[in-house]
Design a protein around this motif. Structure first.
Motif, mmCIF file in Angstrom:
data_model
loop_
_atom_site.group_PDB
_atom_site.id
_atom_site.type_symbol
_atom_site.label_atom_id
_atom_site.label_comp_id
_atom_site.label_asym_id
_atom_site.label_seq_id
_atom_site.Cartn_x
_atom_site.Cartn_y
_atom_site.Cartn_z
ATOM 1 N N UNK A 24 11.673 -13.323 12.456
ATOM 2 C CA UNK A 24 11.958 -11.607 12.519
ATOM 3 C C UNK A 24 11.458 -10.773 11.164
ATOM 4 N N UNK A 25 11.253 -11.691 10.240
ATOM 5 C CA UNK A 25 10.455 -10.852 9.037
ATOM 6 C C UNK A 25 9.066 -10.118 9.369
ATOM 7 N N UNK A 26 9.386 -8.868 8.906
ATOM 8 C CA UNK A 26 8.024 -7.987 8.815
ATOM 9 C C UNK A 26 6.999 -8.288 7.726
ATOM 10 N N UNK A 27 5.823 -8.948 8.112
ATOM 11 C CA UNK A 27 4.700 -9.487 6.888
ATOM 12 C C UNK A 27 3.821 -8.392 6.610
ATOM 13 N N UNK A 28 3.438 -8.117 5.336
ATOM 14 C CA UNK A 28 2.391 -7.574 4.791
ATOM 15 C C UNK A 28 1.317 -7.994 3.861
ATOM 16 N N UNK A 29 0.216 -7.319 4.013
ATOM 17 C CA UNK A 29 -0.564 -7.718 2.865
ATOM 18 C C UNK A 29 -1.023 -6.419 1.831
ATOM 19 N N UNK A 30 -0.857 -6.686 0.672
ATOM 20 C CA UNK A 30 -1.181 -5.638 -0.291
ATOM 21 C C UNK A 30 -2.159 -6.290 -1.345
ATOM 22 N N UNK A 31 -3.406 -6.056 -1.209
ATOM 23 C CA UNK A 31 -4.554 -6.485 -2.132
ATOM 24 C C UNK A 31 -5.270 -5.485 -2.636
ATOM 25 N N UNK A 32 -5.838 -5.968 -4.039
ATOM 26 C CA UNK A 32 -6.647 -5.134 -4.714
ATOM 27 C C UNK A 32 -8.161 -5.276 -4.280
ATOM 28 N N UNK A 33 -8.402 -5.999 -3.469
ATOM 29 C CA UNK A 33 -9.764 -6.150 -2.789
ATOM 30 C C UNK A 33 -10.191 -5.061 -1.768
ATOM 31 N N UNK A 34 -11.303 -5.348 -1.765
ATOM 32 C CA UNK A 34 -12.088 -4.300 -0.523
ATOM 33 C C UNK A 34 -11.682 -4.587 0.689
#
Length: 224
Positions: free
Chosen positions: A112-122
């Motif tokens: 039930x966790x929400x997952x995200x990505x935060x990246x300095x990439x393009x």
């Protein structure tokens, strides 16, 4: 650690989920050869260690370090070529997730966790990695510095949290920028220094993390 301390995980990509060096290094050397063949840059070719040192940095910082003295035009061309070469490497079957990442993300999502990505990439690179390894569907949101035109990870994470109404959770990453972004936004910070794998920064970068894990599977235990 228990779920009442957070309902979302925000992950860095390179050095956290994906073994970046397996794609980025060969793609960079191809890019550098192209630059030299086109007469766009002269000088000593950066070493593999110099290339890995820029992982996690934004585009501007990368090229200041790898192509010192190059024109803005050459840096822009290099950025585009490196991206395309990375995507080509992925298409050829190069690169791997760290052990346990796919299974771990599925398990966290199932809890039930929400997952995200935060990246300095393009953006195309970030999405390309996630799609190549079949893990895109586990993420509620994918934020990249290039797509959002926000070249400060503190602000990138802040935008993600605002747009998805994330009020608590964990920032998971391997570089000081991840630690700083997590702390600046009131998140619990989990640093990644995976045993037996190359490290892209020194140990001091994770000194302010709330906890450091040596394998991705440890995250499942911490999440409770």
């Amino acid at each position: 650690m228990s779920k009442d301390r957070g309902e979302a995980f925000i992950f860095d990509l390179d050095g956290t989920l994906f073994q970046t060096e397996q794609v980025a290094i060969p793609a960079f050397h191809q890019t550098y050869q192209q630059l030299q063949e086109q007469g766009l840059h002269r000088g000593n070719r950066p070493t593999d260690e110099q290339v890995t040192s820029v992982f996690g940095m934004t585009s501007g910082g990368i090229w200041e370090r790898l192509l010192p003295g190059a024109s803005d035009e050459a840096k822009k061309i290099a950025d585009d070529w490196w991206l395309q070469n990375e995507l080509d490497c992925l298409a050829e079957g190069m690169g791997e997730l760290y052990p346990g990442v796919a299974q771990g993300l599925e398990a966290l999502h199932g809890r039930g966790f929400r997952l995200f990505v935060a990246s300095n990439g393009r953006g195309p690179y970030v999405r390309g990695v996630l799609q190549t390894f079949g893990i895109s569907s586990w993420f509620t949101g994918i934020y990249s510095a290039g797509e959002k035109q926000i070249f400060d990870k503190d602000r990138l994470v802040a935008l993600l949290m605002k747009e998805h109404q994330v009020t608590s959770g964990w920032m998971v990453g391997d570089r000081s920028s991840d630690v700083q972004a997590g702390k600046a936004n009131g998140l619990t910070v989990i640093g990644c220094r995976y045993a037996g794998f190359p490290q892209f920064g020194d140990g001091k970068e994770l000194a302010d993390a709330d906890q450091v894990i040596g394998s991705f599977s440890e995250l499942l235990t911490l999440a409770g």
